[in-house]
Design an enzyme around this catalytic site. Sequence first.
Site, short mmCIF file in Angstrom:
data_model
loop_
_atom_site.label_atom_id
_atom_site.label_comp_id
_atom_site.label_asym_id
_atom_site.label_seq_id
_atom_site.Cartn_x
_atom_site.Cartn_y
_atom_site.Cartn_z
CG ASP A 1 -7.24 3.64 1.83
OD1 ASP A 1 -8.17 3.15 1.16
OD2 ASP A 1 -7.17 4.87 2.07
CE LYS B 1 -1.56 2.27 3.44
NZ LYS B 1 -2.17 2.76 4.69
#
Length: 334
Positions: free
Chosen positions: A223, A205
């Site tokens: 996320d 991420k």
Amino acid sequence: MAKSAAKTAAAKKAAVAKPAAKKTAAKKTTAGDTTVKKTAAPKTTAASKTPAKKTAAKAPAKTARTTPAKATATPTRALKDESRTAMVRRARRMNRELAEVYPYAHPELDFRNSFELLCATVLSAQTTDLRVNQTTPALFAAYPTPEDMAAADPERLEELIRPTGFFRAKAKSLLGLSTALRDRFDGKVPGRLEDLVTLPGVGRKTANVVLGNAFGVPGITVDTHFGRLVRRFGWTEQTDPEKVEAEIAEIFPKSEWTMLSHRVVFHGRRVCHSRKPACGACPIAHDCPSYGEGELDPEKAKKLLKYEMGGQPGQRLRPPADYPGQPAPPLAGR
């Protein structure tokens, strides 16, 4: 004469014996009837109880049927009849509509270079981008380069990032990644995912955030908001971030990945909230299979809108020039 007398006597005895046998047979028959009646009685009782049990069993059966019927009526279940082609078309249409609503979508972390973005993204775990943006000015003023941060006093570093929470673990990650950048990458943030994920505290991420926004390399940032919305939109059923990333990457062209991430996250923070989505004020409600999970009344839904959509400051202290909202205020006392 004697013989005829004997025969007469035998006939009399036989006549007397037959009624006795009849009486005995009658007694046996009566006893048999009684036994049958006694046996039949329990059968009758059991038979009378059986319908009662069946009736009692039917009541829960009705309740059990009602529950799945309600669940089947939910929009998410209805998507099972949607073809793959129809879903892809709907997803791409929703992305185009989000682009019209959020033409100014951007990363909501303040940064001036790849190192600042890397550190800010690591700090953003388990807190808001606003709190990170209010914290990083003092941090980068004290440690502007990887070399400076690698030589930082751990306690001083922890104190500077304390407002972001989990400051001890985050300080350890910042010290580790800064040292790795200094020792292995000549003090520069690498522009490859394979290298970025080797840094302490950096996962896919964080790597995709840095690649997409500091290096222009397309990436999907999964996320909390992104994962929640793509499942709510019916684009995927996956919960593992890497599997979500892989499935969404198959739906959209690579050139859209970075901006798609910003648009979906923007929408999740402003309209499609986790607990109470503002369905009545949602610009893509007509394509959303989960429409109805949140507030449907338009006026009440408008009150749920956040940031610039609700006339409030955004998360960045230094937002882009095209951002239509207000800059966020600095942290009090800093």
